[in-house]
Design a protein around this motif. Sequence first.
Motif, PDB file in Angstrom:
ATOM      1  N   SER A 131     -26.718 104.774  -9.065  1.00 57.56           N
ATOM      2  CA  SER A 131     -27.398 105.283 -10.205  1.00 57.56           C
ATOM      3  C   SER A 131     -28.383 106.184  -9.618  1.00 57.56           C
ATOM      4  O   SER A 131     -29.440 106.874 -10.249  1.00 57.56           O
ATOM      5  N   ALA A 132     -28.345 106.346  -8.064  1.00 53.57           N
ATOM      6  CA  ALA A 132     -29.446 107.583  -7.427  1.00 53.57           C
ATOM      7  C   ALA A 132     -30.812 106.802  -7.708  1.00 53.57           C
ATOM      8  O   ALA A 132     -31.331 107.436  -8.214  1.00 53.57           O
ATOM      9  N   THR A 133     -31.252 105.873  -7.804  1.00 58.02           N
ATOM     10  CA  THR A 133     -32.139 105.087  -7.547  1.00 58.02           C
ATOM     11  C   THR A 133     -33.740 105.826  -6.835  1.00 58.02           C
ATOM     12  O   THR A 133     -32.834 105.542  -5.613  1.00 58.02           O
ATOM     13  N   PRO A 134     -34.251 106.148  -7.470  1.00 63.25           N
ATOM     14  CA  PRO A 134     -35.283 106.628  -6.719  1.00 63.25           C
ATOM     15  C   PRO A 134     -36.095 105.355  -5.449  1.00 63.25           C
ATOM     16  O   PRO A 134     -35.764 104.275  -6.138  1.00 63.25           O
ATOM     17  N   VAL A 135     -35.784 106.048  -4.374  1.00 63.02           N
ATOM     18  CA  VAL A 135     -36.753 104.904  -3.255  1.00 63.02           C
ATOM     19  C   VAL A 135     -37.746 105.639  -2.766  1.00 63.02           C
ATOM     20  O   VAL A 135     -37.727 106.764  -2.482  1.00 63.02           O
ATOM     21  N   VAL A 136     -38.840 104.547  -2.841  1.00 65.44           N
ATOM     22  CA  VAL A 136     -40.466 105.397  -3.236  1.00 65.44           C
ATOM     23  C   VAL A 136     -41.142 105.374  -1.382  1.00 65.44           C
ATOM     24  O   VAL A 136     -41.074 103.580  -1.233  1.00 65.44           O
ATOM     25  N   PHE A 137     -41.242 106.131  -0.274  1.00 58.08           N
ATOM     26  CA  PHE A 137     -41.607 105.718   0.781  1.00 58.08           C
ATOM     27  C   PHE A 137     -43.768 105.548   0.744  1.00 58.08           C
ATOM     28  O   PHE A 137     -43.962 106.583  -0.011  1.00 58.08           O
ATOM     29  N   LYS A 138     -44.279 104.659   1.155  1.00 61.04           N
ATOM     30  CA  LYS A 138     -45.531 104.510   1.045  1.00 61.04           C
ATOM     31  C   LYS A 138     -45.494 103.877   2.924  1.00 61.04           C
ATOM     32  O   LYS A 138     -45.092 103.313   3.601  1.00 61.04           O
ATOM     33  N   ALA A 139     -47.032 104.078   3.242  1.00 59.88           N
ATOM     34  CA  ALA A 139     -47.889 104.185   4.460  1.00 59.88           C
ATOM     35  C   ALA A 139     -49.693 103.289   4.237  1.00 59.88           C
ATOM     36  O   ALA A 139     -50.009 103.935   3.686  1.00 59.88           O
ATOM     37  N   GLY A 141     -49.657 100.794   1.597  1.00 59.18           N
ATOM     38  CA  GLY A 141     -49.439 101.296   0.854  1.00 59.18           C
ATOM     39  C   GLY A 141     -49.804 101.932  -0.743  1.00 59.18           C
ATOM     40  O   GLY A 141     -50.007 102.110  -1.399  1.00 59.18           O
ATOM     41  N   GLU A 142     -49.857 102.993   0.144  1.00 58.66           N
ATOM     42  CA  GLU A 142     -50.045 104.688   0.103  1.00 58.66           C
ATOM     43  C   GLU A 142     -49.300 105.640  -0.071  1.00 58.66           C
ATOM     44  O   GLU A 142     -48.198 105.683   0.934  1.00 58.66           O
ATOM     45  N   PRO A 143     -48.575 106.203  -1.717  1.00 57.46           N
ATOM     46  CA  PRO A 143     -47.036 106.750  -1.672  1.00 57.46           C
ATOM     47  C   PRO A 143     -47.542 108.392  -0.670  1.00 57.46           C
ATOM     48  O   PRO A 143     -48.475 108.614  -0.187  1.00 57.46           O
ATOM     49  N   LEU A 144     -46.406 108.822   0.039  1.00 60.71           N
ATOM     50  CA  LEU A 144     -46.277 109.946   0.565  1.00 60.71           C
ATOM     51  C   LEU A 144     -46.086 111.275  -0.072  1.00 60.71           C
ATOM     52  O   LEU A 144     -45.554 110.736  -1.519  1.00 60.71           O
ATOM     53  N   ASP A 145     -46.113 111.905   0.179  1.00 62.03           N
ATOM     54  CA  ASP A 145     -45.826 113.180  -0.516  1.00 62.03           C
ATOM     55  C   ASP A 145     -44.455 113.210  -0.271  1.00 62.03           C
ATOM     56  O   ASP A 145     -44.003 113.132   0.384  1.00 62.03           O
TER      57      ASP A 145
END
Length: 145
Positions: A131-139, A141-145
């Motif tokens: 389903s091409a689920t989004p993967v959200v990367f954080k450092a 606790g803050e989302p990366l650009d």
Amino acid sequence: MPSATKKVTVTRRSTGRYLATNARGGQIRFGTGADEEFSPVELLLAAIGGCSSVDVDQVTSRRTDPEQFDVTVTGQRIIDADGASRLDPVGLDFAVHFPDTEEGREAAGLVERLVKLSRDKTCTVSRTIESATPVVFKADGEPLD
């Protein structure tokens, strides 16, 4: 149906060696693939095969235990034009065989339908990937650009 958040914590053991711990305390050691420990890609393949294995085994083993239950999961690593790597395609091959008894024949008769059901509906792992689920990367606790 209520949602259930799943969580695994990955801890560095040493350079290129890690420990994944689930909320129940289970642990898996893995690394870069330079030694016998699983690489992250191999863990992904194991998760896909394991998910569908559970789907098939939970139903068929109510009839009888299999004489053979092997699922081979393969993935071809490709590198895109921009240098990004991924697996494409990923394939599963089920070799599931039962005793030549009434229960065994009944269980064997369910395998193809259960594999298709796993593929189409019940395997969370493969369906998430497809389903091409989004993967959200954080450092921190803050989302990366």
